[in-house]
Enzyme design. Structure first.
Site, short mmCIF file in Angstrom:
data_model
loop_
_atom_site.label_atom_id
_atom_site.label_comp_id
_atom_site.label_asym_id
_atom_site.label_seq_id
_atom_site.Cartn_x
_atom_site.Cartn_y
_atom_site.Cartn_z
N CYS A 112 0.83 -1.20 0.00
CA CYS A 112 0.00 0.00 0.00
C CYS A 112 0.87 1.27 0.00
CB CYS A 112 -1.00 -0.03 1.14
SG CYS A 112 -2.29 1.22 1.00
N HIS A 220 -3.73 -5.36 0.09
CA HIS A 220 -3.42 -5.62 1.50
C HIS A 220 -3.38 -7.12 1.81
CE1 HIS A 220 -3.43 -1.55 3.23
NE2 HIS A 220 -4.25 -1.28 2.23
N GLU A 222 -1.67 -8.57 3.95
CA GLU A 222 -1.44 -8.82 5.38
C GLU A 222 -2.74 -9.10 6.13
OE1 GLU A 222 -2.93 -4.76 5.53
OE2 GLU A 222 -1.57 -5.77 4.13
#
Length: 259
Positions: A112, A220, A222
């Site tokens: 990001c 994203h 994660e």
């Protein structure tokens, strides 16, 4: 062998009148549970850092997302109110770490804001409020949703055949959770575009001349790294590269440590 360690540059945050150096839990959790590595949070300062002193002590660099944006002056543009909020201490910490990690062939995963920092660090530029450009979708988070809804996997991106990410995830369409209002405008000369959204927005890059894993993604991975297969595969690949780098480092003998 003990778990290798990755550095994660912090954001500057203010709570109850105090200044904090902070990283969102989701990045630390993904590093530990999906990549299988430990993480050190690197405080953000605008001056006074010895970048090599940090990188000497870690085996990888994970550059996280953030609510703040890279300051436009760092890519030759003028800032306006729409471009913020800014975090100059984060900029001053992350960009030198990115450049030096690449110099030293230390594995790098940028997410990001991280992919935007990677692009700027290598000479590229960013576009703000991309949803206002003709033909570009609104990539911002939806209104009125909780965090799971905010990071819901709802967008398709095309992974280019023969790319670095294709060797991990396979080529073609994958579904991701991309949410942002800035994006890469001019791609840095050292970066290869790895994946794009259906509207042409750059969603992933790799460093062309990197001697180790060096990938940036606009989405994203994660957040769902333990349950979503592509997200997990990306973090596992990063963790494998970190372990390979850690194993390649020469052990320090007691005599060297004393010296």
């Amino acid at each position: 062998m003990t778990k290798p360690i990755v550095a994660i540059p912090a954001d500057i945050r203010s709570f109850d009148g105090a200044t904090w150096h902070a990283v969102q839990h989701q990045y630390l959790r993904a590093a530990l549970n999906a990549a299988g590595v430990m993480a050190f949070i690197i405080p953000a300062f605008e001056a006074g850092y010895d970048t090599d002193a940090i990188l000497d002590r870690v085996d990888g660099l994970l550059v996280s997302g953030s609510a703040s944006n890279v300051h436009p002056s760092l890519y030759g543009a003028e800032a306006n109110d729409k471009d913020g909020p800014f975090d100059p201490a984060r900029d001053a910490t992350s960009l030198p770490l990115i450049r030096r990690a690449l110099d030293r062939a230390i594995p790098l995963l940028a997410i990001c804001r991280g992919i935007q920092e990677l692009n700027v660090a290598l000479g590229g530029s960013l576009a703000s409020e991309i949803q206002e450009q003709p033909g570009i979708w609104d990539h911002r988070r939806p209104d009125g949703v909780d965090r799971d809804g905010m990071y819901a996997i709802r967008q398709s991106v095309h992974v280019k055949e023969g790319s670095c990410i294709a060797s991990i995830l396979g080529p073609g369409e994958i579904r991701v959770n991309s949410l942002h209002r800035q994006a890469i405008a001019r791609t840095a000369p050292r970066l290869q575009v790895e994946a794009i959204a259906e509207d042409g927005t750059v969603e992933a890059v790799s460093v062309i001349d990197a001697r180790a894993f060096a990938v940036g993604v606009q989405w994203h991975p994660e957040y769902w790294a333990e349950t979503d297969k592509p997200s997990n595969q990306l973090f596992q690949a990063f963790g494998d590269a970190v372990r390979t780098y850690a194993a390649s480092k020469l052990p320090v003998t007691p005599a060297q440590a004393i010296a």
